[in-house]
Design a protein around this motif. Structure first.
Motif, PDB file in Angstrom:
ATOM      1  N   MET A   1       0.855  -1.198   0.000  1.00 14.40           N
ATOM      2  CA  MET A   1       0.000   0.000   0.000  1.00 14.40           C
ATOM      3  C   MET A   1       0.884   1.238   0.000  1.00 14.40           C
ATOM      4  N   THR A   2       0.640   2.167  -0.910  1.00 11.19           N
ATOM      5  CA  THR A   2       1.414   3.401  -0.934  1.00 11.19           C
ATOM      6  C   THR A   2       0.549   4.550  -0.487  1.00 11.19           C
ATOM      7  N   THR A   3       1.135   5.447   0.295  1.00 12.12           N
ATOM      8  CA  THR A   3       0.403   6.624   0.760  1.00 12.12           C
ATOM      9  C   THR A   3       1.277   7.837   0.559  1.00 12.12           C
ATOM     10  N   THR A   4       0.656   8.995   0.622  1.00 10.24           N
ATOM     11  CA  THR A   4       1.406  10.234   0.481  1.00 10.24           C
ATOM     12  C   THR A   4       1.144  11.122   1.682  1.00 10.24           C
ATOM     13  N   LEU A   5       2.129  11.944   1.998  1.00  8.62           N
ATOM     14  CA  LEU A   5       1.965  12.885   3.096  1.00  8.62           C
ATOM     15  C   LEU A   5       0.979  13.966   2.695  1.00  8.62           C
ATOM     16  N   SER A   6       0.254  14.468   3.658  1.00  9.71           N
ATOM     17  CA  SER A   6      -0.699  15.542   3.402  1.00  9.71           C
ATOM     18  C   SER A   6      -0.186  16.822   4.023  1.00  9.71           C
ATOM     19  N   ALA A   7      -0.224  17.896   3.277  1.00 13.01           N
ATOM     20  CA  ALA A   7       0.230  19.183   3.796  1.00 13.01           C
ATOM     21  C   ALA A   7      -0.865  19.857   4.608  1.00 13.01           C
ATOM     22  N   ASP A 252       0.940   7.147  11.989  1.00 10.52           N
ATOM     23  CA  ASP A 252       1.305   8.556  12.047  1.00 10.52           C
ATOM     24  C   ASP A 252       2.809   8.737  11.881  1.00 10.52           C
ATOM     25  N   GLN A 253       3.585   7.828  12.448  1.00  6.86           N
ATOM     26  CA  GLN A 253       5.036   7.900  12.291  1.00  6.86           C
ATOM     27  C   GLN A 253       5.435   7.677  10.837  1.00  6.86           C
ATOM     28  N   GLN A 254       4.678   6.815  10.141  1.00  3.81           N
ATOM     29  CA  GLN A 254       4.990   6.484   8.746  1.00  3.81           C
ATOM     30  C   GLN A 254       4.567   7.592   7.781  1.00  3.81           C
ATOM     31  N   VAL A 255       3.324   8.058   7.903  1.00  2.00           N
ATOM     32  CA  VAL A 255       2.765   8.966   6.889  1.00  2.00           C
ATOM     33  C   VAL A 255       2.094  10.215   7.464  1.00  2.00           C
ATOM     34  N   GLN A 256       2.140  10.387   8.793  1.00  2.00           N
ATOM     35  CA  GLN A 256       1.502  11.532   9.452  1.00  2.00           C
ATOM     36  C   GLN A 256      -0.032  11.487   9.317  1.00  2.00           C
ATOM     37  N   LEU A 257      -0.676  12.497   9.896  1.00  2.00           N
ATOM     38  CA  LEU A 257      -2.132  12.685   9.817  1.00  2.00           C
ATOM     39  C   LEU A 257      -2.921  11.409  10.083  1.00  2.00           C
ATOM     40  N   SER A 258      -2.575  10.724  11.165  1.00  2.00           N
ATOM     41  CA  SER A 258      -3.343   9.566  11.623  1.00  2.00           C
ATOM     42  C   SER A 258      -3.788   9.868  13.048  1.00  2.00           C
ATOM     43  N   ARG A 259      -5.079   9.763  13.317  1.00  2.00           N
ATOM     44  CA  ARG A 259      -5.612  10.201  14.598  1.00  2.00           C
ATOM     45  C   ARG A 259      -6.745   9.295  15.072  1.00  2.00           C
ATOM     46  N   MET A 260      -6.946   9.318  16.406  1.00  2.00           N
ATOM     47  CA  MET A 260      -8.086   8.674  17.035  1.00  2.00           C
ATOM     48  C   MET A 260      -9.245   9.669  17.079  1.00  2.00           C
ATOM     49  N   ILE A 261     -10.454   9.203  16.740  1.00  2.00           N
ATOM     50  CA  ILE A 261     -11.643  10.040  16.798  1.00  2.00           C
ATOM     51  C   ILE A 261     -12.795   9.194  17.337  1.00  2.00           C
ATOM     52  N   LEU A 317      -7.868  12.838   6.989  1.00  2.00           N
ATOM     53  CA  LEU A 317      -6.802  12.126   7.687  1.00  2.00           C
ATOM     54  C   LEU A 317      -6.256  11.072   6.740  1.00  2.00           C
ATOM     55  N   ASN A 318      -5.057  10.594   6.999  1.00  2.00           N
ATOM     56  CA  ASN A 318      -4.579   9.440   6.243  1.00  2.00           C
ATOM     57  C   ASN A 318      -5.173   8.156   6.803  1.00  2.00           C
ATOM     58  N   TYR A 319      -5.143   8.018   8.144  1.00  2.00           N
ATOM     59  CA  TYR A 319      -5.750   6.862   8.812  1.00  2.00           C
ATOM     60  C   TYR A 319      -6.586   7.359   9.985  1.00  2.00           C
ATOM     61  N   GLY A 381      -7.153   4.296   5.351  1.00  2.00           N
ATOM     62  CA  GLY A 381      -7.511   3.249   6.285  1.00  2.00           C
ATOM     63  C   GLY A 381      -8.536   3.683   7.305  1.00  2.00           C
ATOM     64  N   LEU A 382      -9.387   2.728   7.706  1.00  4.10           N
ATOM     65  CA  LEU A 382     -10.397   2.931   8.743  1.00  4.10           C
ATOM     66  C   LEU A 382     -10.274   1.800   9.748  1.00  4.10           C
ATOM     67  N   TYR A 383     -10.083   2.163  11.010  1.00  2.00           N
ATOM     68  CA  TYR A 383     -10.026   1.193  12.093  1.00  2.00           C
ATOM     69  C   TYR A 383     -11.202   1.440  13.029  1.00  2.00           C
ATOM     70  N   LEU A 384     -11.881   0.362  13.445  1.00  4.35           N
ATOM     71  CA  LEU A 384     -13.101   0.502  14.234  1.00  4.35           C
ATOM     72  C   LEU A 384     -13.009  -0.272  15.543  1.00  4.35           C
TER      73      LEU A 384
END
Length: 398
Positions: A1-7, A252-261, A317-319, A381-384
């Motif tokens: 899976m490839t992802t890109t950083l978000s500004a 988040d360490q890999q691609v940033q913008l990953s958060r718990m909501i 978000l990325n994830y 990605g979506l984690y539930l």
């Protein structure tokens, strides 16, 4: 899976990155402004689209073009026009103002919350030429003394003070009774004013395939489908919140913008100490009042918090690690998602109104809307995790 950083945390793409449908919308929108800015009746341009269909991207691109023409040294029909972009959402306003600092054609004062703009235009007896409204479904539909809005409908007030109004409208993202919009509520405005409608239906945020998007859509209508698979989208269901959080930290360490909501099912009182979200063995604080100019998801310390619909609506978000709280349950007899309204902690969302008829179905829809907003945050990605044991077991069985 490839992802890109978000500004940034919502996609404000340049012209080259807009899809053909988005480019068509941008051109139709600017053409509509040209046609209607000098007409006696206010012109309405309405953009419909679900969460993640790129509405803000087009709005921002078109507004940048409009302001470039307004501030151009070369004579053109839009030179010198007085235009604003309005959003009734503090965190999104921060993103727009942040982007204004990077664009020579934009000024921070171009971006406003609706009430201050309405009050200023009324006080000075001025007309705006063009007002763009992002997330128009968040506009108030009743007076709100706390926010110094004394009229009855913010959209009506903005129309009265503008030559052209461009609005993004999605009834599936209404989150409070005081700003409750049904699809039919827009009709009186369409009957009264010359207008054009445009629907964006291509999903740009969630990169999962059609089965993934349909699974989310069905869930937010109470239905459970078999868990979809997609090699390009990481969809996982967890038996405990801690491993979900550990994976979010890794992403988040890999691609940033990953958060718990999370859904608004955990007590929270503004400016009264620290309040927590619990998900099995995991316990994290709710997002805190953000007095900085940086949006919540761009601040590194928020990796150790849980975001709400009010800090994450409209952003990419990325994830996304989503905690479904106690109000989101499961009825084994019907194999459906059920909403326990008495367990929903967002009391502001449910402030009673006497002009909407039976409130229980509307409140249930608001909770489902909030789930839709949360589940469509993650691009890759979506984690539930479900707090309700019956729902958790049913999800894991999928």
């Amino acid at each position: 899976m490839t992802t890109t950083l978000s500004a940034a945390t919502f996609k404000l793409a340049d012209q080259a990155a807009l899809s053909p449908a988005q480019q068509q919308l941008e051109q139709r929108l600017l053409s509509f402004i040209h046609t209607h800015k000098d007409q006696p009746e206010t012109g309405l341009f309405v953009i419909h689209g679900d969460a993640g269909t790129g509405k803000s991207a087009v709005l921002a691109a078109a507004f940048s073009q409009l302001q470039a023409l307004s501030r151009s040294q070369n004579a053109n029909p839009l030179q010198g026009t007085n235009n604003y972009l309005v959003v009734n959402h503090n965190e999104m306003l921060k993103i727009y103002k942040r982007l204004a600092g990077d664009a020579p054609e934009l000024r921070k004062k171009d971006f406003q919350k609706p009430t201050p703009l309405i009050n200023r235009l009324n006080k000075t007896d001025q007309l705006a030429d063009v007002v763009f409204i992002d997330e128009a479904h968040l506009l108030l539909t009743q007076p709100d003394r706390y926010n110094k809005f004394n009229a009855h409908n913010q959209l009506q007030e903005l129309i009265k003070r503008s030559r052209v109004v461009v609005l993004v409208f999605d009834t599936r993202q209404v989150l409070k009774l005081k700003s409750y919009w049904q699809a039919s509520d827009l009709q009186p405005f369409l009957d009264r004013y010359p207008h054009e409608l445009f629907n964006l239906d291509e999903q740009f945020r969630v990169t999962g395939n059609a089965d993934v998007v349909n699974w989310i859509d069905q869930f937010t209508q109470g239905h459970l489908l078999p868990k979809p698979t997609d090699d390009q989208f990481d969809f996982q269901i967890f038996a405990d919140g801690q491993p979900m959080y550990d994976l979010i930290r890794q992403r988040d360490q890999q691609v940033q913008l990953s958060r718990m909501i999370a859904t608004a099912d955990f007590p929270y009182v503004v400016n009264h100490g620290t309040w927590y979200v619990t998900a099995g063995s995991l316990k994290l604080p709710w997002d805190k009042v953000n007095l900085t100019d940086d949006p919540w998801a761009l601040r590194p310390e928020t990796l150790d918090e849980v975001g709400s619909i009010y800090t994450i609506q409209g952003f990419d978000l990325n994830y996304a690690g989503v905690v479904l709280g106690p109000s989101v349950g499961y009825d084994a007899a019907t194999d459906r998602i059920v909403i326990h309204l008495d367990r929903y902690e967002d009391q502001e969302a449910f402030k009673n109104r006497d002009d909407l008829g039976a409130l229980s179905p509307l409140k249930t829809q608001i909770v489902f809307n909030s789930i839709n907003v949360l589940m469509k945050r993650g691009r890759y990605g979506l984690y539930l995790y479900a707090v309700d044991p019956a729902l958790r077991q049913r999800l894991l069985a999928l």
